[in-house]
Design an enzyme around this catalytic site. Sequence first.
Site, PDB file in Angstrom:
ATOM      1  N   ASP A  35       0.852  -1.166   0.000  1.00  0.00           N
ATOM      2  CA  ASP A  35       0.000   0.000   0.000  1.00  0.00           C
ATOM      3  C   ASP A  35       0.897   1.228   0.000  1.00  0.00           C
ATOM      4  OD1 ASP A  35      -2.515   1.068  -0.055  1.00  0.00           O
ATOM      5  OD2 ASP A  35      -2.602   1.330   2.115  1.00  0.00           O
TER       6      ASP A  35
ATOM      7  N   GLY B 193       0.236   6.867 -11.801  1.00  0.00           N
ATOM      8  CA  GLY B 193      -0.208   7.657 -10.659  1.00  0.00           C
ATOM      9  C   GLY B 193       0.473   9.021 -10.562  1.00  0.00           C
TER      10      GLY B 193
ATOM     11  N   ASP C  77       3.579   9.736 -10.407  1.00  0.00           N
ATOM     12  CA  ASP C  77       4.956   9.806 -10.933  1.00  0.00           C
ATOM     13  C   ASP C  77       5.268  11.092 -11.714  1.00  0.00           C
ATOM     14  OD1 ASP C  77       5.816   7.466  -9.770  1.00  0.00           O
ATOM     15  OD2 ASP C  77       5.526   6.226 -11.548  1.00  0.00           O
TER      16      ASP C  77
ATOM     17  N   LYS D 198      13.659   5.963 -10.755  1.00  0.00           N
ATOM     18  CA  LYS D 198      12.597   5.528  -9.838  1.00  0.00           C
ATOM     19  C   LYS D 198      12.924   4.145  -9.265  1.00  0.00           C
ATOM     20  CE  LYS D 198       7.755   4.611  -9.071  1.00  0.00           C
ATOM     21  NZ  LYS D 198       6.424   4.279  -9.576  1.00  0.00           N
TER      22      LYS D 198
ATOM     23  N   HIS E  60      10.315   4.593  -2.920  1.00  0.00           N
ATOM     24  CA  HIS E  60       9.712   4.069  -1.696  1.00  0.00           C
ATOM     25  C   HIS E  60       9.486   2.556  -1.809  1.00  0.00           C
ATOM     26  CE1 HIS E  60       6.914   5.104  -4.774  1.00  0.00           C
ATOM     27  NE2 HIS E  60       5.838   4.685  -4.133  1.00  0.00           N
TER      28      HIS E  60
END
Length: 184
Positions: A65, A141, A143, A162, A167
């Site tokens: 998530d 999303g 990005d 990335k 994350h």
Amino acid sequence: MSLPVELAFVTGNEHKFREAEEILKGVVRLHWRRESYREVQAETLEEVTKEALREIPGDSFFIEDAGLFIHALNGFPGVYSAYVFKKIGNEGILRLLKGEKNRGATFRSVIGLKLRGEVRLFTGEVYGRIATEARGREGFGYDPIFIPTGHDTTFAEDPVLKQKVSHRRRALQELARYLTSHPP
Ligand code: ITT
């Protein structure tokens, strides 16, 4: 040499699955359990993840998530990231930040692993800033509006960057470390 055993990643998001597959190669063979699951409304990504783990059937799989926490908006959209993206998208976020000098933001990822019925969480974060306009065509999303600290390109302009600093990468590395000592 035979590849390590298989582990299921439950997600409805193909981009997430492809990112995870690349990062975990050599550690575990990922199986895509392509399912969207209900996310309860809670204060933290950790609570959302733990609740989802309780509801999804099966005793060995993981979920992830993620959320974008914008500092000038007290962490909004955070746990509401999926809903907000659907409703107002990147253009809406840029409008909310119009004229705002503090553009700092944190992308967070929480992985929830259920392995033989036992639950464990792994987290990853990347700091950065919200661009003043959406840039780039890769990724998904948020990005196109997220620029990691120390760089000038958005995640959508530089998918290689990335994959190195995200994350999700950091959370997956924690998961990989755990799986190496606790093979599925
Ligand atoms: P799941 O089926 O795995 O839940 P999802 O796309 O619903 O997939 P999340 O709930 O974790 O994923 O994502 C919340 C929102 O944040 C959603 O709008 C995503 O597009 C966005 N998001 C998540 N990870 C992202 C990333 O690495 N880069 C950009 N946007 C991201």
